[in-house]
Motif scaffolding. Structure first.
Motif, PDB file in Angstrom:
ATOM      1  N   THR A   1      33.227  43.008   5.912  1.00  0.00           N
ATOM      2  CA  THR A   1      33.383  43.191   7.353  1.00  0.00           C
ATOM      3  C   THR A   1      34.436  44.261   7.607  1.00  0.00           C
ATOM      4  O   THR A   1      35.420  44.371   6.877  1.00  0.00           O
ATOM      5  CB  THR A   1      33.791  41.881   8.048  1.00  0.00           C
ATOM      6  OG1 THR A   1      35.033  41.420   7.508  1.00  0.00           O
ATOM      7  CG2 THR A   1      32.737  40.804   7.833  1.00  0.00           C
TER       8      THR A   1
ATOM      9  N   VAL B   1      29.111  44.970   9.539  1.00  0.00           N
ATOM     10  CA  VAL B   1      29.071  44.057   8.401  1.00  0.00           C
ATOM     11  C   VAL B   1      28.117  44.646   7.375  1.00  0.00           C
ATOM     12  O   VAL B   1      27.066  45.182   7.738  1.00  0.00           O
ATOM     13  CB  VAL B   1      28.565  42.652   8.809  1.00  0.00           C
ATOM     14  CG1 VAL B   1      28.524  41.720   7.604  1.00  0.00           C
ATOM     15  CG2 VAL B   1      29.411  42.067   9.921  1.00  0.00           C
TER      16      VAL B   1
ATOM     17  N   LEU C   1      35.457  43.440  14.864  1.00  0.00           N
ATOM     18  CA  LEU C   1      34.272  43.638  14.037  1.00  0.00           C
ATOM     19  C   LEU C   1      33.400  44.755  14.596  1.00  0.00           C
ATOM     20  O   LEU C   1      32.895  44.654  15.712  1.00  0.00           O
ATOM     21  CB  LEU C   1      33.445  42.350  13.968  1.00  0.00           C
ATOM     22  CG  LEU C   1      32.232  42.404  13.048  1.00  0.00           C
ATOM     23  CD1 LEU C   1      32.666  42.444  11.589  1.00  0.00           C
ATOM     24  CD2 LEU C   1      31.307  41.212  13.270  1.00  0.00           C
TER      25      LEU C   1
END
Length: 224
Positions: A183, A167, A164
């Motif tokens: 994401t 977002v 990640l």
């Protein structure tokens, strides 16, 4: 420490001699808007739990592959989530905030792991089960949404990982419902989740966030 204190005092004294202290940096309009949006989302999701339907689209950029899925989501604060995938094949992902279970009934297989490894630090839309982590765990900026009825927030986690790096949240301007979550990982792959028919009056039972493997199930341990 004393030397630092003296420097600060001298700076303050110089400000007074020049007609008063210099004003603090003005808060920008974008920062005010972001604060308003986050406060609205926090208020909206300040409930014991909620349910929703979802559509998911996973895009693997390097392979030019797009997978789709849909199902039901159940959330209970704090940290508890149950993702019931109905299409294209049944699968349930359950967490009580500590442990994690992935049940594939057609294979009678259960994978077991720890929730923070898969839902921590913004992964897996885990912030939906504790919305206040948004303000504390991300650097947030404002972007132009594709739809004028939504705000779009770009959120970069304080602790980015290969899984990640950012977002994006689309938030309804009138209700402050989170309607879309995007994401992105370090490879540019995207997962898009659209939430529909969110019900804040239905609090899922605690029992939905624990799981016992069925008799004869193949139980596998997941590594982070």
């Amino acid at each position: 420490m004393k030397r630092i204190a003296i420097v600060i005092m001298l700076s303050l004294f110089a400000g007074v001699m020049m007609g008063g202290l210099a004003p603090a940096s003005a808060v920008t309009e974008a920062e005010k808007t972001i604060d308003t949006i986050i406060a609205g989302v926090e208020s909206r999701y300040n409930v014991t739990g909620f349910t929703a339907e979802f559509d998911q689209e996973s895009i693997l950029k390097a392979m030019a592959v797009t997978d789709t899925a849909s199902g039901r989501l159940m959330v209970r604060q704090p940290g508890k989530m149950r993702w019931e995938y109905l299409v294209p094949e049944p699968q349930t992902i359950i967490t009580d905030g500590r442990d994690l279970w992935v049940f594939r009934p057609e294979e009678n297989q259960v994978m077991v792991g720890k929730a923070p490894a898969f839902f921590g630090e913004g992964k897996g839309a885990g912030f939906l089960s504790n919305i206040k982590t948004v303000r504390n765990s991300f650097r947030i900026s404002l972007e132009t949404a594709d739809d004028p009825e939504f705000y779009r927030l770009r959120m970069v986690p304080d602790k980015a990982s290969a899984d990640l790096i950012e977002v994006k949240l689309d938030v309804a301007r009138e209700s402050f419902d989170v309607v879309r979550i995007i994401t992105v990982n370090v490879y540019g792959d995207e997962t898009r989740i659209e939430l529909k028919n969110v019900d804040f009056t239905a609090t899922p039972s605690e029992s939905l966030f624990r799981f016992e493997a069925p008799a004869g199930a193949d139980v596998l341990q997941m590594n982070p």
